[in-house]
Structures are given as structure tokens and as C-alpha cells.
Design a protein around this motif. Structure first.
Motif, PDB file in Angstrom:
ATOM      1  N   UNK A   1      -9.921  -0.151 -10.553  1.00  0.00           N
ATOM      2  CA  UNK A   1      -9.096   0.726 -11.307  1.00  0.00           C
ATOM      3  C   UNK A   1      -9.380   2.421 -10.315  1.00  0.00           C
ATOM      4  N   UNK A   2      -8.711   3.531 -10.290  1.00  0.00           N
ATOM      5  CA  UNK A   2      -9.253   4.788  -9.082  1.00  0.00           C
ATOM      6  C   UNK A   2     -10.458   5.814 -10.103  1.00  0.00           C
TER       7      UNK A   2
ATOM      8  N   UNK B   1      -1.472  -1.269  -4.119  1.00  0.00           N
ATOM      9  CA  UNK B   1      -2.274   0.014  -3.970  1.00  0.00           C
ATOM     10  C   UNK B   1      -2.627  -0.114  -2.462  1.00  0.00           C
ATOM     11  N   UNK B   2      -3.623   1.528  -2.822  1.00  0.00           N
ATOM     12  CA  UNK B   2      -4.133   1.373  -1.436  1.00  0.00           C
ATOM     13  C   UNK B   2      -5.753   1.299  -1.539  1.00  0.00           C
TER      14      UNK B   2
ATOM     15  N   UNK C   1     -16.131   0.030  -1.832  1.00  0.00           N
ATOM     16  CA  UNK C   1     -15.247  -0.461  -1.617  1.00  0.00           C
ATOM     17  C   UNK C   1     -14.373   1.018  -3.391  1.00  0.00           C
ATOM     18  N   UNK C   2     -13.006   1.116  -3.154  1.00  0.00           N
ATOM     19  CA  UNK C   2     -12.502   2.346  -3.869  1.00  0.00           C
ATOM     20  C   UNK C   2     -11.728   1.699  -3.867  1.00  0.00           C
TER      21      UNK C   2
ATOM     22  N   UNK D   1      -3.469   4.977  -8.622  1.00  0.00           N
ATOM     23  CA  UNK D   1      -2.985   4.009  -9.124  1.00  0.00           C
ATOM     24  C   UNK D   1      -3.716   2.808  -9.794  1.00  0.00           C
ATOM     25  N   UNK D   2      -4.933   2.939  -8.522  1.00  0.00           N
ATOM     26  CA  UNK D   2      -5.872   2.235  -8.182  1.00  0.00           C
ATOM     27  C   UNK D   2      -4.639   0.684  -6.907  1.00  0.00           C
TER      28      UNK D   2
END
Length: 208
Positions: free
Chosen positions: A124-125, A146-147, A175-176, A181-182
Motif C-alpha cells: 500500500x502507498x 502499480x509503480x 521498497x515503497x 494506488x499502491x
């Protein structure tokens, strides 16, 4: 860093983990390690490990990975969810999600007796974005959705769907999710089963 309570909908400081806590304590004692020795090898304080073993604090996924290395086991065993030994097929219905400090992951392969452990991870973001990981072994990640922002040493890479990264995990890494949108990814790490292996996290890595 965002509070995991806001992300996961609960307070990890007070929520007990009845399955994980006894397993952590039993495995440590079974390896003949004192609380102080196990905590030092995992890069934790004895007080922090004690809270994990009594269910007064929820371990993050990196903590579980580190403790699994110290005890020569896998995250699945720590969670009491080990599949039949060397089962080559992981059915989607059996890969139930497990949440750890904001991340959600599913087993993606049998790690019993294997040299690596594959997981399918939802990031999740805002979850764990400032946690620096440093530990022996290798990691491979492949972005499904996502990215993902990957920090490797002083370099920062943004991975798009379909992108992969393979690196020595002794390189400090973060890592993030790079978008609101995660992100979802396949994550494979090597299992170093010697109890002398350590997870080395710099001071402050576990701050919230």
C-alpha cells in the motif's frame, strides 16, 4: 511514514498475534538462543523481541524474514502455515493473505527444504517507505501492478509493471509504492538457514 494503523485498520501496538508470538518463542528456545542473543542477530532490541514473543507488538514482514533467517526456518513456519513438504503446486485458494505492518503477502511457492522463498506482495502507498533493509542473500522482485520505488544504496529506481530487479541484499535497500494506488509484486529472497546469519538494520529502521 504513515501510521500502519491508518493503513491496515488496526493498531499493531496492541493487537496480539496468537499464532506468531508462541512460534517465535518456541523457535528461539528450540535453537538454544537467549532473548538477548536472538535479538542481536535479528537487529532488534531484547525488549522489542520480547514484545513480539508476547504478542504485544505486531512484527513487520522484514522482521519476520530476519527472524526466519536467524532460526533457520521460513515465514510460513513462523505463521504456522507451512504447506505439505515440497508440494510443487500452490493453489490460489490456499494462498490466504497475511498482513504485516501494512504489507499484504501471499505464499507463492513451497519453501520447505528450498533455497529460496517466493511471495506475492501487495504494498500500500505509504507503508514501510522509510525502512532500510540490509541482510545476507539475494532478492528478486517483479512488478505486477502499480509503480514501485526501489532505493538501492544511493540510487533510486522507479519500476513500472513488467519491470524486474535482482540485487545483492547486502546493499541497503528500500521498497515503497510510488503511487497512491499502491503496488503489487512478486518477491523472491534466498533462505539462509544458518542460525549465525543476521539481519542488520541500521538504527531507527523500525521507527513509525
Amino acid at each position: 511514514m504513515d501510521n500502519p494503523a491508518a493503513i491496515g485498520g488496526h493498531d499493531p501496538e496492541t493487537e496480539a498475534l496468537p499464532d506468531v508470538a508462541p512460534q517465535l518463542r518456541e523457535l528461539r528456545r528450540g535453537r538454544g538462543l537467549t532473548l538477548e542473543a536472538a535479538a542481536a542477530r535479528a537487529g532488534l532490541s531484547p525488549a522489542h523481541l520480547s514484545r513480539l514473543e508476547t504478542g504485544r507488538r505486531q512484527p513487520s514482514l522484514p522482521m519476520l524474514l530476519g527472524l526466519a533467517r536467524v532460526y533457520g526456518t521460513t515465514v510460513s513456519e513462523l505463521l504456522g502455515e507451512e504447506p505439505p513438504e515440497r508440494d510443487p503446486v500452490i493453489r490460489a485458494a490456499r494462498a490466504e493473505p497475511v498482513e504485516a505492518d501494512g504489507w499484504i503477502y501471499r505464499q507463492a511457492g513451497s519453501s520447505s527444504g528450498r533455497a529460496m522463498q517466493p511471495l506475492r506482495v501487495t504494498v500500500p502507498y505509504g507503508a514501510q517507505g522509510d525502512l532500510v533493509r540490509v541482510h545476507p542473500g539475494e532478492e528478486w522482485i517483479h512488478v505486477l501492478r502499480g509503480r514501485l520505488r526501489l532505493g538501492l544504496g544511493d540510487a533510486v529506481h522507479v519500476l513500472e509493471p513488467g519491470d524486474s530487479a535482482h540485487f545483492d541484499s547486502m546493499t541497503p535497500h528500500r521498497l515503497a509504492a510510488a503511487g497512491q494506488d499502491g503496488a503489487e509484486l512478486l518477491f523472491v529472497h534466498t533462505l539462509l538457514t544458518s542460525p549465525t546469519n543476521e539481519l542488520c538494520l541500521p538504527g531507527g529502521a523500525h521507527r513509525r
